[in-house]
Each structure stands twice: as structure tokens, then as C-alpha cells.
Write a protein that holds these residues in place. Structure first.
Motif, PDB file in Angstrom:
ATOM      1  N   ARG A  90     112.802  37.986 -36.142  1.00 11.66           N
ATOM      2  CA  ARG A  90     112.179  39.275 -36.270  1.00 11.66           C
ATOM      3  C   ARG A  90     111.102  39.636 -35.467  1.00 11.66           C
ATOM      4  O   ARG A  90     110.246  38.657 -35.253  1.00 11.66           O
ATOM      5  N   THR A  91     111.069  40.885 -34.824  1.00  9.97           N
ATOM      6  CA  THR A  91     110.336  41.352 -33.639  1.00  9.97           C
ATOM      7  C   THR A  91     110.606  41.001 -32.384  1.00  9.97           C
ATOM      8  O   THR A  91     109.909  41.183 -31.519  1.00  9.97           O
ATOM      9  N   MET A  92     111.341  40.082 -32.513  1.00 11.49           N
ATOM     10  CA  MET A  92     111.580  39.256 -30.935  1.00 11.49           C
ATOM     11  C   MET A  92     113.061  39.579 -30.359  1.00 11.49           C
ATOM     12  O   MET A  92     114.106  39.603 -31.217  1.00 11.49           O
ATOM     13  N   THR A  93     113.379  40.022 -29.076  1.00 12.90           N
ATOM     14  CA  THR A  93     114.554  40.048 -28.529  1.00 12.90           C
ATOM     15  C   THR A  93     115.195  38.535 -28.488  1.00 12.90           C
ATOM     16  O   THR A  93     114.535  37.508 -28.741  1.00 12.90           O
ATOM     17  N   ASP A  94     116.500  38.692 -28.380  1.00 16.05           N
ATOM     18  CA  ASP A  94     117.317  37.357 -28.398  1.00 16.05           C
ATOM     19  C   ASP A  94     116.787  36.490 -27.158  1.00 16.05           C
ATOM     20  O   ASP A  94     116.387  35.288 -27.367  1.00 16.05           O
ATOM     21  N   GLU A  95     116.483  36.932 -26.191  1.00 13.91           N
ATOM     22  CA  GLU A  95     115.711  36.152 -24.837  1.00 13.91           C
ATOM     23  C   GLU A  95     114.592  35.600 -25.247  1.00 13.91           C
ATOM     24  O   GLU A  95     114.472  34.359 -24.977  1.00 13.91           O
ATOM     25  N   ALA A  96     113.792  36.457 -25.894  1.00  9.07           N
ATOM     26  CA  ALA A  96     112.379  35.802 -26.318  1.00  9.07           C
ATOM     27  C   ALA A  96     112.261  34.670 -27.278  1.00  9.07           C
ATOM     28  O   ALA A  96     111.629  33.526 -27.235  1.00  9.07           O
ATOM     29  N   TRP A  97     113.444  34.729 -28.315  1.00  2.00           N
ATOM     30  CA  TRP A  97     113.690  34.020 -29.313  1.00  2.00           C
ATOM     31  C   TRP A  97     114.144  32.530 -28.832  1.00  2.00           C
ATOM     32  O   TRP A  97     113.622  31.505 -29.020  1.00  2.00           O
ATOM     33  N   ARG A  98     115.084  32.602 -27.645  1.00  2.69           N
ATOM     34  CA  ARG A  98     115.600  31.318 -26.946  1.00  2.69           C
ATOM     35  C   ARG A  98     114.398  30.671 -26.537  1.00  2.69           C
ATOM     36  O   ARG A  98     114.645  29.509 -26.421  1.00  2.69           O
ATOM     37  N   ALA A  99     113.621  31.430 -25.882  1.00  3.25           N
ATOM     38  CA  ALA A  99     112.391  30.745 -25.189  1.00  3.25           C
ATOM     39  C   ALA A  99     111.490  29.945 -26.028  1.00  3.25           C
ATOM     40  O   ALA A  99     110.885  29.001 -25.504  1.00  3.25           O
ATOM     41  N   VAL A 100     111.484  30.387 -27.201  1.00  5.28           N
ATOM     42  CA  VAL A 100     110.396  29.591 -28.225  1.00  5.28           C
ATOM     43  C   VAL A 100     111.106  28.899 -29.292  1.00  5.28           C
ATOM     44  O   VAL A 100     110.563  28.374 -30.096  1.00  5.28           O
ATOM     45  N   LYS A 101     112.508  28.915 -29.351  1.00  5.52           N
ATOM     46  CA  LYS A 101     112.948  28.334 -30.503  1.00  5.52           C
ATOM     47  C   LYS A 101     113.058  26.915 -30.781  1.00  5.52           C
ATOM     48  O   LYS A 101     112.797  26.360 -31.860  1.00  5.52           O
ATOM     49  N   ARG A 102     113.131  26.011 -29.365  1.00  2.23           N
ATOM     50  CA  ARG A 102     112.844  24.752 -29.509  1.00  2.23           C
ATOM     51  C   ARG A 102     111.492  24.308 -30.093  1.00  2.23           C
ATOM     52  O   ARG A 102     111.448  23.753 -31.081  1.00  2.23           O
ATOM     53  N   ASP A 103     110.422  24.879 -29.627  1.00  2.00           N
ATOM     54  CA  ASP A 103     109.138  24.779 -30.419  1.00  2.00           C
ATOM     55  C   ASP A 103     108.919  25.216 -31.753  1.00  2.00           C
ATOM     56  O   ASP A 103     108.424  24.540 -32.622  1.00  2.00           O
ATOM     57  N   TRP A 104     109.642  26.294 -31.939  1.00  2.00           N
ATOM     58  CA  TRP A 104     109.643  26.784 -33.632  1.00  2.00           C
ATOM     59  C   TRP A 104     110.262  25.825 -34.422  1.00  2.00           C
ATOM     60  O   TRP A 104     109.845  25.376 -35.351  1.00  2.00           O
ATOM     61  N   ASN A 105     111.419  25.296 -33.978  1.00  2.00           N
ATOM     62  CA  ASN A 105     112.022  24.198 -34.576  1.00  2.00           C
ATOM     63  C   ASN A 105     111.238  23.033 -34.910  1.00  2.00           C
ATOM     64  O   ASN A 105     111.438  22.295 -35.934  1.00  2.00           O
ATOM     65  N   ALA A 106     110.864  22.563 -33.798  1.00  2.00           N
ATOM     66  CA  ALA A 106     109.925  21.493 -33.930  1.00  2.00           C
ATOM     67  C   ALA A 106     108.740  21.557 -34.938  1.00  2.00           C
ATOM     68  O   ALA A 106     108.230  20.719 -35.938  1.00  2.00           O
ATOM     69  N   ASP A 107     108.106  22.556 -35.049  1.00  2.00           N
ATOM     70  CA  ASP A 107     107.130  23.045 -35.993  1.00  2.00           C
ATOM     71  C   ASP A 107     107.708  23.192 -37.458  1.00  2.00           C
ATOM     72  O   ASP A 107     107.077  22.655 -38.500  1.00  2.00           O
ATOM     73  N   VAL A 108     108.970  23.799 -37.602  1.00  2.00           N
ATOM     74  CA  VAL A 108     109.512  23.667 -38.773  1.00  2.00           C
ATOM     75  C   VAL A 108     109.684  22.376 -39.317  1.00  2.00           C
ATOM     76  O   VAL A 108     109.656  22.112 -40.676  1.00  2.00           O
ATOM     77  N   GLU A 109     110.096  21.346 -38.721  1.00  2.00           N
ATOM     78  CA  GLU A 109     110.393  19.803 -38.851  1.00  2.00           C
ATOM     79  C   GLU A 109     109.003  19.452 -39.547  1.00  2.00           C
ATOM     80  O   GLU A 109     109.109  18.628 -40.507  1.00  2.00           O
ATOM     81  N   ARG A 110     107.886  20.112 -39.124  1.00  2.00           N
ATOM     82  CA  ARG A 110     106.592  19.258 -40.118  1.00  2.00           C
ATOM     83  C   ARG A 110     106.381  19.969 -41.263  1.00  2.00           C
ATOM     84  O   ARG A 110     105.225  19.561 -41.539  1.00  2.00           O
ATOM     85  N   ASP A 111     107.106  21.001 -41.671  1.00  2.00           N
ATOM     86  CA  ASP A 111     106.685  21.522 -42.889  1.00  2.00           C
ATOM     87  C   ASP A 111     106.698  20.668 -44.013  1.00  2.00           C
ATOM     88  O   ASP A 111     106.003  20.784 -44.885  1.00  2.00           O
ATOM     89  N   VAL A 112     107.870  19.734 -44.203  1.00  2.00           N
ATOM     90  CA  VAL A 112     108.222  19.118 -45.143  1.00  2.00           C
ATOM     91  C   VAL A 112     108.373  17.719 -44.769  1.00  2.00           C
ATOM     92  O   VAL A 112     109.151  17.293 -43.922  1.00  2.00           O
TER      93      VAL A 112
END
Length: 269
Positions: free
Chosen positions: A246-268
Motif C-alpha cells: 500500500r502507498t507504493m508503486t510496483d517498481e518501488a515495492w520491488r526495490a525494497v521487497k527483499r529487505d522487507w521480507n528479511a525483516d518479516v522473517e525476524r517477526d517470529v
């Protein structure tokens, strides 16, 4: 292999904001499914002023044109592959002139062509699971619908889905014992929590659970955290991915998705 591409055979308006496009033609010769129900492919769209049209070789275009004339790519789920007819079905979420692929699908006519990739993917429902939970928004609906269709007869399943309103609901086929819970945004400020609240309210079944949670990244993250931390699912029982943010273009999301996923893995942990 020649550049894979599909020719529009027909289109269908499935709901207020979803259009089905069926592709066929010789350009799909050699295209083959991979057995995953979340199979996805890349579609390539030339910009409006491009001096080329499908079919084209993406790398050749990039080598011969400035970046502003390069084709734009989007990832879409394979809704269905009909091997006998050689037809590939893709469902598009359409919000007026917003985006690239949606407007193309809304105006697509028989004979139009689009460059496609071979499929990727990673998920297919575990046939041995006792209960299947499928959670997502419109972007995940094609994969959820495809997954429901391959469930074993009589197996219990619940689909928790969010959309803008009743006019965006679509019928779902399933040989299993299916419960469908539709959540409607209808302008609610709490729309981001609709899926999580609905999953929290579920009566949890006994037995092995197989869960598929895909869609908006923030919503997926909340449901994922709940299933792992509160419901005690093992990571092997869960397929979770943010298709968009939400609030991101497809290109902007792809640019940060790897870091986002790594952060998500640290949730639990």
C-alpha cells in the motif's frame, strides 16, 4: 525458443474490478505449466510511444532503445492453463486508468498480443492436510481460486477474502467442504485489519493445517505473525508473500521487497 507471447482470444468482466483475459495462439507453443497453483508469469508492455510492438525480444529492445522506451513488466498469476485448447487465462484487477496492466486488460481486444514469460511459482495445497486456510485480497484471488479447485473431495477449507464490496465477489469452485468469508473495505479506516480480524475470529480446527496467505504486504505480515505466533503453525505449513505494498508503486515495492521480507522473517523466531 521464439519469444513467448499470447494473442487475446476473448475477455470477460468477472466483477466490478476484475477482468479475465484469455490468451492463445502460436506464440504460446512450448509454454507449459509447472504444477503450482500460485504459478505466475511476467507480462511485458511497451510504453505508449514505443516504436515496436509484441512480439519483441526484451533484451534486444533494451539494447536498441533508451530506458524510457523499454517495456514495463508486471507479474500476474496464471488462473488456468487449458492444454487442449492452448489457452492461458489471466485475471486482472482493474481500477480505471490506474497502473499499466489493468488498463491494458480493460481495453484488450481479440487479436491484441502481449509478451509473456515462462511460469514461476512455489505453492500447491498439501493433499494430506486436514484443513486448508487461504487468505488474501483481489491480487491473490486467482491463486486462491486455482488452489481451491485442486483440493481433495470433502476436505475442509476456509477462504478469507477482502475486496471493495459485494460487487467484487466472485464465485469459487471447490470439491472440498468450503467456507468463504468475504470482508468488504467499503471505505473503512480499519480496512488494513479486516483479514487479520477475520482470521483471529476463526474457530481453529484439529489436525494438520495448510495455509496460503498472499496479497498486500502489510496485511500478509499481520496474518503471518498471528498464524506462527498465536496459532502455532510451523513455517513449513505456511506460504506467505506480499504481492504489493500500500502507498507504493510496483517498481518501488520491488526495490525494497527483499529487505522487507528479511525483516518479516525476524517477526517470529
Amino acid at each position: 525458443m521464439a519469444t513467448p507471447h499470447g494473442t487475446v482470444v476473448r475477455t470477460e468482466r468477472l466483477s466490478d474490478h476484475m477482468v479475465r483475459v484469455v490468451l492463445g495462439g502460436e506464440g504460446l507453443r512450448g509454454w507449459a505449466p509447472n504444477g503450482f497453483t500460485d504459478a505466475y508469469l511476467v507480462l511485458w508492455f511497451p510504453p505508449a510511444d514505443a516504436p515496436y510492438a509484441a512480439p519483441f525480444d526484451v533484451e534486444s529492445v533494451k539494447a536498441g532503445h533508451p530506458p524510457e522506451r523499454w517495456p514495463i513488466h508486471r507479474h500476474y498469476t496464471v488462473r488456468r492453463w487449458d492444454a487442449a485448447a492452448g489457452e492461458l487465462t489471466i485475471d486482472f484487477v482493474v481500477h480505471g486508468d490506474e497502473g499499466v496492466a489493468g488498463p491494458w486488460a480493460a481495453s484488450a481486444q481479440p487479436g491484441d498480443r502481449v509478451v509473456v514469460s515462462l511460469p514461476g511459482g512455489a505453492y500447491r495445497p498439501d493433499p494430506d492436510a486436514d484443513f486448508h486456510l487461504l487468505v488474501g485480497d483481489e491480487s491473490a484471488l486467482p491463486a486462491i481460486a486455482a488452489s481451491l479447485e485442486v483440493l481433495p473431495a470433502g476436505r475442509r477449507a476456509t477462504a478469507v477474502l477482502v475486496c471493495d464490496g459485494p460487487a467484487d465477489e466472485v464465485p469459487l469452485d471447490c470439491p472440498g467442504d468450503l467456507e468463504v468469508i468475504w470482508c468488504h473495505r467499503v471505505g473503512s479506516a480499519a480496512a488494513a485489519d479486516l483479514l487479520l480480524d477475520a482470521v483471529r475470529a476463526l474457530e481453529w480446527p484439529a489436525g494438520r493445517v495448510d495455509a496460503f496467505v498472499h496479497g498486500e504486504a502489510g496485511e500478509v505480515r499481520g496474518v503471518r505473525r498471528h498464524l506462527l505466533a498465536d496459532r502455532g503453525l510451523d513455517r513449513a505449513q505456511l506460504s506467505a508473500s506480499g504481492y504489493w505494498r500500500r502507498t507504493m508503486t510496483d517498481e518501488a515495492w520491488r526495490a525494497v521487497k527483499r529487505d522487507w521480507n528479511a525483516d518479516v522473517e525476524r517477526d517470529v523466531r
